[in-house]
Design a protein around this motif. Structure first.
Motif, PDB file in Angstrom:
ATOM      1  N   ALA A 151       1.089  -1.019  -0.420  1.00  0.00           N
ATOM      2  CA  ALA A 151      -0.241   0.018   0.322  1.00  0.00           C
ATOM      3  C   ALA A 151       0.940   1.028  -0.270  1.00  0.00           C
ATOM      4  O   ALA A 151       0.695   2.177  -0.237  1.00  0.00           O
ATOM      5  CB  ALA A 151      -1.023   0.133   1.404  1.00  0.00           C
ATOM      6  N   LEU A 152       2.548   0.972   0.941  1.00  0.00           N
ATOM      7  CA  LEU A 152       2.922   2.083   0.644  1.00  0.00           C
ATOM      8  C   LEU A 152       3.581   2.580  -0.572  1.00  0.00           C
ATOM      9  O   LEU A 152       3.216   3.718  -0.905  1.00  0.00           O
ATOM     10  CB  LEU A 152       3.364   2.222   2.074  1.00  0.00           C
ATOM     11  CG  LEU A 152       5.170   3.278   2.006  1.00  0.00           C
ATOM     12  CD1 LEU A 152       4.179   4.261   3.162  1.00  0.00           C
ATOM     13  CD2 LEU A 152       6.120   3.205   3.198  1.00  0.00           C
ATOM     14  N   VAL A 153       4.095   1.744  -0.920  1.00  0.00           N
ATOM     15  CA  VAL A 153       4.687   1.615  -2.556  1.00  0.00           C
ATOM     16  C   VAL A 153       3.831   1.844  -3.253  1.00  0.00           C
ATOM     17  O   VAL A 153       4.290   1.884  -5.199  1.00  0.00           O
ATOM     18  CB  VAL A 153       6.068   0.760  -2.493  1.00  0.00           C
ATOM     19  CG1 VAL A 153       6.650   1.055  -1.570  1.00  0.00           C
ATOM     20  CG2 VAL A 153       5.776  -0.170  -2.711  1.00  0.00           C
ATOM     21  N   ALA A 154       2.470   1.713  -3.605  1.00  0.00           N
ATOM     22  CA  ALA A 154       2.084   1.450  -4.862  1.00  0.00           C
ATOM     23  C   ALA A 154       2.322   2.498  -5.872  1.00  0.00           C
ATOM     24  O   ALA A 154       2.170   2.629  -7.036  1.00  0.00           O
ATOM     25  CB  ALA A 154       0.306   1.959  -4.246  1.00  0.00           C
ATOM     26  N   PRO A 155       2.505   3.564  -5.227  1.00  0.00           N
ATOM     27  CA  PRO A 155       2.490   5.001  -6.285  1.00  0.00           C
ATOM     28  C   PRO A 155       2.965   4.552  -7.379  1.00  0.00           C
ATOM     29  O   PRO A 155       3.548   5.755  -8.676  1.00  0.00           O
ATOM     30  CB  PRO A 155       2.065   6.265  -5.761  1.00  0.00           C
ATOM     31  CG  PRO A 155       1.983   5.973  -4.412  1.00  0.00           C
ATOM     32  CD  PRO A 155       1.981   3.841  -3.709  1.00  0.00           C
ATOM     33  N   LEU A 156       4.419   3.918  -6.948  1.00  0.00           N
ATOM     34  CA  LEU A 156       5.906   3.244  -7.837  1.00  0.00           C
ATOM     35  C   LEU A 156       5.437   2.749  -8.909  1.00  0.00           C
ATOM     36  O   LEU A 156       5.884   1.916 -10.127  1.00  0.00           O
ATOM     37  CB  LEU A 156       6.965   3.162  -6.336  1.00  0.00           C
ATOM     38  CG  LEU A 156       7.426   4.407  -5.885  1.00  0.00           C
ATOM     39  CD1 LEU A 156       8.349   4.238  -5.170  1.00  0.00           C
ATOM     40  CD2 LEU A 156       7.431   5.887  -6.582  1.00  0.00           C
ATOM     41  N   LYS A 191       1.094   5.453 -15.274  1.00  0.00           N
ATOM     42  CA  LYS A 191      -0.861   5.560 -15.541  1.00  0.00           C
ATOM     43  C   LYS A 191       0.030   6.352 -17.084  1.00  0.00           C
ATOM     44  O   LYS A 191       0.648   6.437 -17.526  1.00  0.00           O
ATOM     45  CB  LYS A 191      -0.662   6.642 -15.229  1.00  0.00           C
ATOM     46  CG  LYS A 191      -2.126   6.993 -13.676  1.00  0.00           C
ATOM     47  CD  LYS A 191      -1.920   7.711 -12.960  1.00  0.00           C
ATOM     48  CE  LYS A 191      -2.159   6.963 -11.602  1.00  0.00           C
ATOM     49  NZ  LYS A 191      -0.474   7.332 -10.799  1.00  0.00           N
ATOM     50  N   ASN A 215      -7.009  15.489 -14.755  1.00  0.00           N
ATOM     51  CA  ASN A 215      -5.780  14.120 -15.198  1.00  0.00           C
ATOM     52  C   ASN A 215      -5.707  12.738 -15.225  1.00  0.00           C
ATOM     53  O   ASN A 215      -6.770  12.763 -14.907  1.00  0.00           O
ATOM     54  CB  ASN A 215      -5.273  14.153 -13.493  1.00  0.00           C
ATOM     55  CG  ASN A 215      -5.852  13.912 -11.703  1.00  0.00           C
ATOM     56  OD1 ASN A 215      -6.286  12.874 -12.290  1.00  0.00           O
ATOM     57  ND2 ASN A 215      -5.821  14.363 -10.858  1.00  0.00           N
ATOM     58  N   ASP A 254      -5.928  10.664 -14.333  1.00  0.00           N
ATOM     59  CA  ASP A 254      -5.917   9.736 -12.745  1.00  0.00           C
ATOM     60  C   ASP A 254      -7.395   9.581 -11.608  1.00  0.00           C
ATOM     61  O   ASP A 254      -7.077   9.449 -10.742  1.00  0.00           O
ATOM     62  CB  ASP A 254      -4.510   8.914 -12.023  1.00  0.00           C
ATOM     63  CG  ASP A 254      -5.051   7.372 -11.556  1.00  0.00           C
ATOM     64  OD1 ASP A 254      -5.951   6.541 -12.116  1.00  0.00           O
ATOM     65  OD2 ASP A 254      -5.187   7.078 -10.326  1.00  0.00           O
ATOM     66  N   LYS A 274      -9.544   9.571  -9.731  1.00  0.00           N
ATOM     67  CA  LYS A 274     -10.484   8.648  -9.093  1.00  0.00           C
ATOM     68  C   LYS A 274     -11.728   8.885  -8.403  1.00  0.00           C
ATOM     69  O   LYS A 274     -11.712  10.431  -8.438  1.00  0.00           O
ATOM     70  CB  LYS A 274     -10.159   8.214  -7.484  1.00  0.00           C
ATOM     71  CG  LYS A 274      -8.467   7.554  -7.882  1.00  0.00           C
ATOM     72  CD  LYS A 274      -8.745   5.893  -7.624  1.00  0.00           C
ATOM     73  CE  LYS A 274      -7.485   5.211  -7.773  1.00  0.00           C
ATOM     74  NZ  LYS A 274      -5.909   5.718  -8.156  1.00  0.00           N
ATOM     75  N   ALA A 321     -11.934  11.784  -5.693  1.00  0.00           N
ATOM     76  CA  ALA A 321     -11.075  12.644  -5.776  1.00  0.00           C
ATOM     77  C   ALA A 321     -11.845  14.509  -6.020  1.00  0.00           C
ATOM     78  O   ALA A 321     -10.722  15.261  -5.554  1.00  0.00           O
ATOM     79  CB  ALA A 321      -9.831  12.609  -7.007  1.00  0.00           C
ATOM     80  N   GLY A 324      -0.119  14.625 -18.190  1.00  0.00           N
ATOM     81  CA  GLY A 324       1.064  14.495 -17.990  1.00  0.00           C
ATOM     82  C   GLY A 324       1.824  14.598 -15.926  1.00  0.00           C
ATOM     83  O   GLY A 324       0.451  14.834 -15.227  1.00  0.00           O
ATOM     84  N   PRO A 325       1.899  14.217 -15.872  1.00  0.00           N
ATOM     85  CA  PRO A 325       2.882  14.259 -14.438  1.00  0.00           C
ATOM     86  C   PRO A 325       3.092  15.440 -13.488  1.00  0.00           C
ATOM     87  O   PRO A 325       3.726  16.235 -14.541  1.00  0.00           O
ATOM     88  CB  PRO A 325       3.732  13.222 -13.831  1.00  0.00           C
ATOM     89  CG  PRO A 325       4.578  12.739 -15.654  1.00  0.00           C
ATOM     90  CD  PRO A 325       3.576  12.998 -16.432  1.00  0.00           C
ATOM     91  N   ILE A 326       3.139  15.991 -12.700  1.00  0.00           N
ATOM     92  CA  ILE A 326       3.852  16.919 -12.361  1.00  0.00           C
ATOM     93  C   ILE A 326       5.094  17.082 -12.305  1.00  0.00           C
ATOM     94  O   ILE A 326       6.068  16.100 -12.026  1.00  0.00           O
ATOM     95  CB  ILE A 326       2.960  17.592 -10.608  1.00  0.00           C
ATOM     96  CG1 ILE A 326       1.454  17.818 -10.559  1.00  0.00           C
ATOM     97  CG2 ILE A 326       4.277  18.751 -10.236  1.00  0.00           C
ATOM     98  CD1 ILE A 326       1.197  17.734  -8.825  1.00  0.00           C
ATOM     99  N   ILE A 376       8.446  16.649 -12.036  1.00  0.00           N
ATOM    100  CA  ILE A 376       9.648  17.397 -10.776  1.00  0.00           C
ATOM    101  C   ILE A 376      10.869  17.143 -11.182  1.00  0.00           C
ATOM    102  O   ILE A 376      10.993  16.789 -12.193  1.00  0.00           O
ATOM    103  CB  ILE A 376       9.664  16.026  -9.883  1.00  0.00           C
ATOM    104  CG1 ILE A 376       7.908  15.868  -9.701  1.00  0.00           C
ATOM    105  CG2 ILE A 376      10.374  15.869  -8.864  1.00  0.00           C
ATOM    106  CD1 ILE A 376       7.331  16.667  -8.527  1.00  0.00           C
TER     107      ILE A 376
END
Ligand code: FES
Lengths: 175, 462
Positions: free
Chosen positions: A39-44, A48, A73, A75, A77, A80, A162-164, A166
């Motif tokens: 659950a913690l690393v799911a975003p990695l 998308k 965006n 994704d 949900k 959101a 696209g992603p924010i 970084i």
């Protein structure tokens, strides 16, 4: 069996059981931590896809002007709410040719504003300023404004979500 | 009476109160540990206050990206005592940051981190950083536009960590954009993960206080020698020690109560920070700024040379952690008295002045364009239409966001109120066209006529 023998047998048995319980405990801890860490690393792990979002007809954007467009965006949900919204600065550069800039300052991500009369993007946070082509005019931003993909498809202007963006360690100073 | 006594005895027998707890409460402490020693316990009181009010808030708060803002409006405007509750939690956070800061400075100045209390210091350093993290994650839970953009700023900061930066940023936001997952993350961090760590470290920290005893107030010339310190300390306690309760504890209790009353007072009379706009990431007319305890960092990021910034953002915190953790090992014996350690005192003074100065500039934001400055042409009546045109351009082209003329405008660039006295029209023109460090080159964005109007307007500022 002597008492002595009995005692050593008892001891080695206890020793064995101790190891079994420690081992099993380890397995149990591991089994529990898999879904938690998952659950913690799911975003990695989630990948998308880039989604195209329609933002209007080419005629909605006069040539030479830069406007804020809002879209959803990649994704969104169900829970959101308005946070699924995102925005970009869309510039109708020359007839039929568009550029979309991220609203995120490359310094620390604050939302830059297009000052139409001055033809500059300005950041409220630490005074970053960009020219109309997104290159750095002054202030702390280390690189030019990130761009999104844009296309005109079936008479509609579409922006590739696209992603924010970084900014990474050591990204070179633009300009 | 005897019934009560019986009940008391029964409870004591089953709970072991007088055997196990009373000795802790009455354990001897060095005499003379006066008001300087109350800040640690005050930090703990603030933390407990935060836990209690946090529970209260969590009864009313909706930790979802879509609903959090509405629930905060509800808490602030409708819920019974909700406004006060939010206020206490907000000022409690500030109180905790201040108390932890003073406590840390006190320990450093009195060198209480020396043998045998190295681990007390180290657990305290962790508690300090956890406090800051809690403050920051808490600010984001406000989840107005400030909260949303602060989370982007936090992600950007993490992005500067070499190699794994983008991954860390993604973990923080719960994906690669702000969205449904973002607030859940911060909520989990703020409400479960970091408080749990704080409880853990507070436990260790307190246990060590009992185990090693409170450090005695330092005397000049009385050196700490790891070989003899313990025996000396125990002996000293036997001779002159006083029971913690009631001899020393009343100050902690009194000061703690005053701190909490002050926090409640601020909550009632000042109230929590206003909510800004809703957390819609496509609302971009917002100027995110952190709460005051992060403001010095915010200011630092605006002021350091851009080329060094990635190093600063990444290495700064790392070096700070390493230095703080190394401290008790670098100097774990010898002199403790601040009178004999002038450099330590000087260092603390420098840090305080530095942070104070950054806080001050952070409040003023002298680097930010003042988007809301009133157009000069609305304030001053220009008879000459050319001048009026120049004044209008001065605002519309953004010059006025950074420069002031006649008291109107930003303070990023130098004031241009008397520019015409010292600059020729040519000099002004060259500067506008080519820009300078910190100023965009306007060459490509002005027509000849506009440029002339602007130059003439500025040259008329005598
Ligand atoms: S975030 Fe834009 S200048 Fe710092």
């Amino acid at each position: 069996m002597s008492q002595e023998e009995n005692k050593t047998k008892e001891e080695s048995r206890r020793d064995f059981m101790m190891k079994v319980s420690l081992g099993l405990g380890g397995v149990a801890a591991l089994a529990v931590s898999v879904p938690v860490v998952g659950a913690l690393v799911a975003p990695l792990l989630e990948n998308k896809p880039e989604v195209w979002r329609t933002v209007g007809k080419p005629d909605d954007f006069p040539v030479g002007e830069t406007q804020l467009v809002r879209f959803e965006n990649a994704d969104p949900k169900a829970w959101a709410g308005m946070t699924a919204r995102t925005a970009a600065w869309l510039r109708h550069d020359t007839e039929g040719h568009f550029i979309a800039f991220s609203v995120n300052c490359t310094h620390l991500g604050c939302p830059v504003r297009w000052e139409a009369d001055a033809e500059l993007f300005m950041c409220p946070c630490h005074g970053g300023v960009y020219y109309r082509d997104g290159s750095v005019a002054s202030g702390p931003p280390p690189k030019e404004l990130q761009r999104y993909a844009v296309r005109v498809e079936q008479g509609q202007v579409q922006i590739g979500t696209g992603p924010i963006p970084i900014t990474n360690f050591g990204d070179e100073q633009a300009s | 009476m005897s019934v009560l006594q019986n009940i008391g005895n029964w409870l004591d027998d089953r709970l072991g109160w007088s055997e196990n707890i009373m000795p802790l409460i009455k354990h001897p402490v060095p005499p003379g540990a006066k008001w300087a020693y109350v800040f640690g316990s005050a930090t703990l009181f603030c933390f407990i206050l935060q836990v209690v009010t946090g529970i209260g808030l969590s009864l009313l708060y909706q930790p979802s990206s879509a609903d959090a803002f509405e629930s905060l409006k509800f808490i602030t405007n409708q819920a019974t005592f909700g406004r006060v509750l939010r206020g206490i939690h907000f000022f409690g956070a500030s109180g905790m940051v201040i108390m932890v800061g003073i406590h840390m400075i006190r320990v450093y100045i009195m060198a209480a981190y020396k043998y045998p209390r190295e681990m007390s210091w180290i657990s305290g350093v962790f508690l300090f950083f956890l406090t800051i993290i809690m403050g920051f994650t808490g600010q984001l839970l406000r989840w107005d536009s400030n909260g949303v953009w602060s989370s982007v700023v936090a992600a950007q900061n993490l992005g500067r960590v070499p190699l794994i930066g983008t991954g860390l940023a993604r973990l923080l936001l719960g994906g690669d954009t702000i969205g449904a997952q973002t607030l859940s993350r911060f909520f989990a961090y703020h409400v479960f993960l970091f408080p749990a760590l704080i409880f853990l470290f507070v436990g260790v920290h307190l246990y060590l206080v009992f185990y090693h005893g409170i450090s005695e107030p330092p005397k000049a010339g009385q050196l700490v020698d790891p070989k003899t310190y313990r025996a000396w300390y125990n002996d000293m306690l036997k001779r002159v020690g006083v029971p913690f309760w009631p001899d020393a504890a009343w100050r902690d209790a009194l000061f703690g109560a005053l701190v909490i009353l002050a926090i409640v007072g601020l909550a009632v009379f000042v109230g929590p920070p206003e909510l800004t706009q809703p957390p819609d990431p496509s609302i971009i007319n917002t100027s995110p700024a952190p709460d005051w305890y992060m403001l010095p960092v915010f200011a630092l990021f605006a002021l350091v040379p851009p080329a060094t910034e990635s190093y600063l953002i990444f290495l700064g915190p790392v070096l700070m952690v390493v230095a703080l953790l190394a401290l008790p090992f670098v100097s774990n014996k010898g002199e403790r008295s601040p009178i004999r350690r002038p450099w330590a005192v000087f260092g603390v003074a420098c840090v305080i002045v530095f942070m104070g100065a950054l806080l001050y500039v952070g409040e003023r934001e002298p680097w930010s364009p003042h988007f809301d400055t009133k157009p000069l042409a609305q304030v001053i009546n220009y008879a000459n239409p050319k001048l009026k045109q120049g004044a209008i351009l001065f605002h519309d082209k953004g010059c006025q966001y950074c420069h002031e003329v006649g008291g109107q405008g930003g303070i990023t660039g130098p004031s241009l109120t008397h520019i015409g006295r010292t600059w020729t029209t040519d000099q002004i023109k060259v500067q506008i066209v080519n820009g300078a460090t910190g100023m965009p080159a306007y060459g490509g964005m002005l027509s000849n006529k506009e440029l002339t109007d602007l130059v003439n307007f500025l040259h008329a500022q005598q």
